[in-house]
Design a protein around this motif. Sequence first.
Motif, PDB file in Angstrom:
ATOM      1  N   VAL A  69     -10.901  -0.756  -4.603  1.00 19.52           N
ATOM      2  CA  VAL A  69     -11.792  -0.802  -3.444  1.00 19.52           C
ATOM      3  C   VAL A  69     -12.940  -1.789  -3.696  1.00 19.52           C
ATOM      4  O   VAL A  69     -13.263  -2.626  -2.866  1.00 19.52           O
ATOM      5  CB  VAL A  69     -12.334   0.601  -3.104  1.00 19.52           C
ATOM      6  CG1 VAL A  69     -13.497   0.516  -2.118  1.00 19.52           C
ATOM      7  CG2 VAL A  69     -11.229   1.456  -2.525  1.00 19.52           C
TER       8      VAL A  69
ATOM      9  N   LYS B  90      -3.094  12.304  -7.110  1.00 20.51           N
ATOM     10  CA  LYS B  90      -4.232  11.681  -6.427  1.00 20.51           C
ATOM     11  C   LYS B  90      -5.572  12.063  -7.049  1.00 20.51           C
ATOM     12  O   LYS B  90      -6.577  11.384  -6.846  1.00 20.51           O
ATOM     13  CB  LYS B  90      -4.228  12.095  -4.958  1.00 20.51           C
ATOM     14  CG  LYS B  90      -4.250  10.897  -4.039  1.00 20.51           C
ATOM     15  CD  LYS B  90      -4.074  11.297  -2.595  1.00 20.51           C
ATOM     16  CE  LYS B  90      -5.282  11.986  -2.024  1.00 20.51           C
ATOM     17  NZ  LYS B  90      -5.174  12.217  -0.581  1.00 20.51           N
ATOM     18  N   ASN B  91      -5.567  13.211  -7.764  1.00 23.87           N
ATOM     19  CA  ASN B  91      -6.866  13.621  -8.306  1.00 23.87           C
ATOM     20  C   ASN B  91      -6.970  13.412  -9.815  1.00 23.87           C
ATOM     21  O   ASN B  91      -7.928  13.847 -10.439  1.00 23.87           O
ATOM     22  CB  ASN B  91      -7.153  15.076  -7.946  1.00 23.87           C
ATOM     23  CG  ASN B  91      -7.616  15.171  -6.509  1.00 23.87           C
ATOM     24  OD1 ASN B  91      -8.423  14.359  -6.060  1.00 23.87           O
ATOM     25  ND2 ASN B  91      -7.062  16.117  -5.781  1.00 23.87           N
TER      26      ASN B  91
ATOM     27  N   TYR C 221      -6.084   7.708 -11.614  1.00 25.85           N
ATOM     28  CA  TYR C 221      -5.917   7.272 -10.224  1.00 25.85           C
ATOM     29  C   TYR C 221      -7.265   7.030  -9.570  1.00 25.85           C
ATOM     30  O   TYR C 221      -7.470   6.027  -8.883  1.00 25.85           O
ATOM     31  CB  TYR C 221      -5.127   8.312  -9.413  1.00 25.85           C
ATOM     32  CG  TYR C 221      -4.940   7.903  -7.974  1.00 25.85           C
ATOM     33  CD1 TYR C 221      -3.915   7.031  -7.613  1.00 25.85           C
ATOM     34  CD2 TYR C 221      -5.801   8.359  -6.973  1.00 25.85           C
ATOM     35  CE1 TYR C 221      -3.749   6.618  -6.303  1.00 25.85           C
ATOM     36  CE2 TYR C 221      -5.655   7.958  -5.657  1.00 25.85           C
ATOM     37  CZ  TYR C 221      -4.615   7.092  -5.328  1.00 25.85           C
ATOM     38  OH  TYR C 221      -4.470   6.696  -4.037  1.00 25.85           O
TER      39      TYR C 221
ATOM     40  N   PHE D 220      -8.333   3.502  -8.158  1.00 23.36           N
ATOM     41  CA  PHE D 220      -8.624   3.368  -6.734  1.00 23.36           C
ATOM     42  C   PHE D 220     -10.014   2.778  -6.520  1.00 23.36           C
ATOM     43  O   PHE D 220     -10.203   1.871  -5.712  1.00 23.36           O
ATOM     44  CB  PHE D 220      -8.522   4.735  -6.042  1.00 23.36           C
ATOM     45  CG  PHE D 220      -8.610   4.650  -4.549  1.00 23.36           C
ATOM     46  CD1 PHE D 220      -7.485   4.381  -3.793  1.00 23.36           C
ATOM     47  CD2 PHE D 220      -9.823   4.823  -3.903  1.00 23.36           C
ATOM     48  CE1 PHE D 220      -7.560   4.279  -2.417  1.00 23.36           C
ATOM     49  CE2 PHE D 220      -9.916   4.716  -2.524  1.00 23.36           C
ATOM     50  CZ  PHE D 220      -8.780   4.450  -1.778  1.00 23.36           C
TER      51      PHE D 220
ATOM     52  N   LEU E  22      -6.747   4.304   4.966  1.00 24.70           N
ATOM     53  CA  LEU E  22      -6.771   4.687   3.546  1.00 24.70           C
ATOM     54  C   LEU E  22      -6.744   6.199   3.352  1.00 24.70           C
ATOM     55  O   LEU E  22      -6.747   6.665   2.226  1.00 24.70           O
ATOM     56  CB  LEU E  22      -8.039   4.130   2.880  1.00 24.70           C
ATOM     57  CG  LEU E  22      -8.196   2.613   2.772  1.00 24.70           C
ATOM     58  CD1 LEU E  22      -9.568   2.268   2.212  1.00 24.70           C
ATOM     59  CD2 LEU E  22      -7.113   2.018   1.882  1.00 24.70           C
ATOM     60  N   ARG E  23      -6.736   6.961   4.451  1.00 23.42           N
ATOM     61  CA  ARG E  23      -7.046   8.389   4.324  1.00 23.42           C
ATOM     62  C   ARG E  23      -6.100   9.155   3.411  1.00 23.42           C
ATOM     63  O   ARG E  23      -6.502  10.113   2.760  1.00 23.42           O
ATOM     64  CB  ARG E  23      -7.122   9.058   5.697  1.00 23.42           C
ATOM     65  CG  ARG E  23      -5.781   9.212   6.419  1.00 23.42           C
ATOM     66  CD  ARG E  23      -6.015   9.703   7.831  1.00 23.42           C
ATOM     67  NE  ARG E  23      -4.772  10.065   8.497  1.00 23.42           N
ATOM     68  CZ  ARG E  23      -3.934   9.179   9.037  1.00 23.42           C
ATOM     69  NH1 ARG E  23      -4.219   7.885   8.984  1.00 23.42           N
ATOM     70  NH2 ARG E  23      -2.817   9.572   9.627  1.00 23.42           N
ATOM     71  N   ARG E  24      -4.819   8.743   3.335  1.00 22.32           N
ATOM     72  CA  ARG E  24      -3.893   9.464   2.462  1.00 22.32           C
ATOM     73  C   ARG E  24      -4.015   9.007   1.010  1.00 22.32           C
ATOM     74  O   ARG E  24      -3.465   9.616   0.119  1.00 22.32           O
ATOM     75  CB  ARG E  24      -2.459   9.253   2.942  1.00 22.32           C
ATOM     76  CG  ARG E  24      -2.209   9.859   4.306  1.00 22.32           C
ATOM     77  CD  ARG E  24      -0.718   9.841   4.638  1.00 22.32           C
ATOM     78  NE  ARG E  24      -0.499   9.689   6.075  1.00 22.32           N
ATOM     79  CZ  ARG E  24      -0.672  10.669   6.949  1.00 22.32           C
ATOM     80  NH1 ARG E  24      -1.046  11.868   6.546  1.00 22.32           N
ATOM     81  NH2 ARG E  24      -0.457  10.458   8.226  1.00 22.32           N
ATOM     82  N   MET E  25      -4.719   7.904   0.776  1.00 23.21           N
ATOM     83  CA  MET E  25      -4.823   7.374  -0.588  1.00 23.21           C
ATOM     84  C   MET E  25      -6.144   7.730  -1.253  1.00 23.21           C
ATOM     85  O   MET E  25      -6.254   7.723  -2.475  1.00 23.21           O
ATOM     86  CB  MET E  25      -4.709   5.844  -0.551  1.00 23.21           C
ATOM     87  CG  MET E  25      -3.326   5.328  -0.263  1.00 23.21           C
ATOM     88  SD  MET E  25      -3.347   3.545  -0.326  1.00 23.21           S
ATOM     89  CE  MET E  25      -3.489   3.124   1.384  1.00 23.21           C
ATOM     90  N   ILE E  26      -7.181   8.001  -0.411  1.00 22.02           N
ATOM     91  CA  ILE E  26      -8.511   8.217  -0.991  1.00 22.02           C
ATOM     92  C   ILE E  26      -8.549   9.545  -1.754  1.00 22.02           C
ATOM     93  O   ILE E  26      -8.261  10.584  -1.185  1.00 22.02           O
ATOM     94  CB  ILE E  26      -9.587   8.241   0.122  1.00 22.02           C
ATOM     95  CG1 ILE E  26      -9.605   6.910   0.867  1.00 22.02           C
ATOM     96  CG2 ILE E  26     -10.954   8.528  -0.470  1.00 22.02           C
ATOM     97  CD1 ILE E  26     -10.591   6.865   2.022  1.00 22.02           C
ATOM     98  N   PRO E  27      -8.888   9.515  -3.055  1.00 23.56           N
ATOM     99  CA  PRO E  27      -9.044  10.778  -3.797  1.00 23.56           C
ATOM    100  C   PRO E  27     -10.231  11.548  -3.215  1.00 23.56           C
ATOM    101  O   PRO E  27     -11.280  10.963  -2.981  1.00 23.56           O
ATOM    102  CB  PRO E  27      -9.346  10.336  -5.226  1.00 23.56           C
ATOM    103  CG  PRO E  27      -9.083   8.879  -5.277  1.00 23.56           C
ATOM    104  CD  PRO E  27      -9.187   8.358  -3.888  1.00 23.56           C
ATOM    105  N   SER E  28     -10.048  12.844  -2.980  1.00 18.87           N
ATOM    106  CA  SER E  28     -11.066  13.561  -2.205  1.00 18.87           C
ATOM    107  C   SER E  28     -12.416  13.618  -2.920  1.00 18.87           C
ATOM    108  O   SER E  28     -13.449  13.660  -2.268  1.00 18.87           O
ATOM    109  CB  SER E  28     -10.592  14.964  -1.864  1.00 18.87           C
ATOM    110  OG  SER E  28     -10.385  15.670  -3.062  1.00 18.87           O
ATOM    111  N   ASN E  29     -12.401  13.580  -4.288  1.00 16.30           N
ATOM    112  CA  ASN E  29     -13.711  13.706  -4.934  1.00 16.30           C
ATOM    113  C   ASN E  29     -14.549  12.435  -4.949  1.00 16.30           C
ATOM    114  O   ASN E  29     -15.720  12.478  -5.283  1.00 16.30           O
ATOM    115  CB  ASN E  29     -13.591  14.293  -6.354  1.00 16.30           C
ATOM    116  CG  ASN E  29     -12.403  13.728  -7.083  1.00 16.30           C
ATOM    117  OD1 ASN E  29     -11.768  12.810  -6.575  1.00 16.30           O
ATOM    118  ND2 ASN E  29     -12.096  14.249  -8.249  1.00 16.30           N
ATOM    119  N   ILE E  30     -13.973  11.296  -4.584  1.00 11.55           N
ATOM    120  CA  ILE E  30     -14.845  10.112  -4.450  1.00 11.55           C
ATOM    121  C   ILE E  30     -14.812   9.580  -3.017  1.00 11.55           C
ATOM    122  O   ILE E  30     -15.168   8.425  -2.768  1.00 11.55           O
ATOM    123  CB  ILE E  30     -14.484   8.978  -5.441  1.00 11.55           C
ATOM    124  CG1 ILE E  30     -13.043   8.521  -5.239  1.00 11.55           C
ATOM    125  CG2 ILE E  30     -14.749   9.358  -6.867  1.00 11.55           C
ATOM    126  CD1 ILE E  30     -12.765   7.162  -5.860  1.00 11.55           C
TER     127      ILE E  30
ATOM    128  N   VAL F 216     -16.292   5.970  -1.446  1.00 17.05           N
ATOM    129  CA  VAL F 216     -15.390   4.956  -0.903  1.00 17.05           C
ATOM    130  C   VAL F 216     -15.796   4.598   0.523  1.00 17.05           C
ATOM    131  O   VAL F 216     -15.881   3.425   0.891  1.00 17.05           O
ATOM    132  CB  VAL F 216     -13.927   5.453  -0.948  1.00 17.05           C
ATOM    133  CG1 VAL F 216     -13.013   4.499  -0.194  1.00 17.05           C
ATOM    134  CG2 VAL F 216     -13.474   5.598  -2.390  1.00 17.05           C
TER     135      VAL F 216
END
Lengths: 249, 230
Positions: free
Chosen positions: A16, A3-4, A8, A12, B79-87, B91
């Motif tokens: 979006v 995910k990081n 990805y 993503f 989307l919470r499980r898909m969103i990369p935490s650094n962006i 988003v």
Amino acid sequence: MDKNSNSYVVLFAVVVCVVCSAALSVTFNGLSDLIKANQKFDIQKNVLKACRLWDPVNEADKPREELEQLYATRIEQMLIDRKTAEPLTGKSDAELAKIRKAQSKINKFTERDYLDVYTAKDASGKVVAYCLPTYAYGLWSWLSGFIALGPDVDEVLGITYYDDGETPGLGGEVNNLGWQETWRGKKIFDDSGELVSIKVVKGGASPDVPEHVAHGVDGLSGATITGDGVTRDLKDNLTAYLPYLERLR
Amino acid sequence: MTATVDSPAVAQPKPKKPLFGKKEKRAVLDPLWDHNPIALQVLGICSALAVTVKLGPTLAMCAAVIFVLCASNVVVSLLRRMIPSNIRIIVMLTVISSLVTVVSLVLNAFMYDISKQLSVFIALIVTNCIVLGRAEAFAMANGPWRSFLDGLGNAVGYAWILIAVAIVREVGGSGKLLDMQIIPAAWYSTGVQDPGYINNGLMLLAPGAFLLLGILVWVQRGISGYTEEN
């Protein structure tokens, strides 16, 4: 997929953005006809208001159809040649729309070839007002409005600003009906027939200064630059209309 | 083998979560009073001051915020499980600003006059701290249903304060409510000598909203017993 990881994150973000822009385009396309019709009606309402054919304070509840009918029967819009003041005739609506679009790209009225004029008639067909579009650059944005002159082509019947991007509560107060009302009865020509336009006076138009009594309106608190812009550009706009105004006088 | 393994209950899916359990109730009811976004967290003040001169535009603003807050919470939660935490903030803002643009277009198409009165404040819902705050603090950690309820609770908690302020301002400032005359015209003073009723002009200005909001927060905190920590 991690995910990081960079790929990805990029993927993503792209998804979006695409989904959001698609949703917005669909909404905009679906609603744009309605919005355009609303904007057109808003302009018609403001012409009627400036010409005193409709009073938004005391008859706010008039239905839309009635106002559109009033506009259609009482208001005549035409293009005039700026230098000769001759009305432009013999053009189809499509050609006129094309000319208007090309002219609207020139900000200074004094550099345009053709200018818009609205004439308002009373029920018996007598001309009661000449309504001229006016644009002014305030602090942040262009203000769009109309100034209507009485049949003597000197006295201000009404002014209206219907579109601006100024600070609400400060420069945005140009759309305050009470302030717009203070323009009524002011004169754009002095006694010798010279165009002086109307001045928005910072600190308030003084009853002791003859120039302010005839040609000055109170400035808006906290909106000095907007007021100065209105003063400057209104004079510029009226100068462009001078051949037409002189001809009517 | 133990009895529990044999029991048919284990083979069945987990017992369904109640639609309105204790947590769901708290998500809706807490922001209305105990954790009110305006009165306690002092968020969303800008629009609360700016759009409350008249009740009509205030109601449109409240409806817009309720829609945006509920929808953004649900979308972010999905989307919470898909969103990369650094962006994640970017988003969320993209989602929120898209929703706000949709609201703004809808208002332009169907309530043009009100949307003109609300001017930039509809667009400024994007920067309303309540919306981003709920997305980050709640929707990123909870499911869509609970996030929806949390969004609803916070938006309504915001809305009732705005409506209360707007009612006082419109009645006090112009003697009207929803553009209908509330204070009888006969009560009004007709001249300098006449000791009749006069509208309170302060209510129409931003300082009037500040005073009202201050009083409201004071009363609300007095009743709910909230104090700032030292």
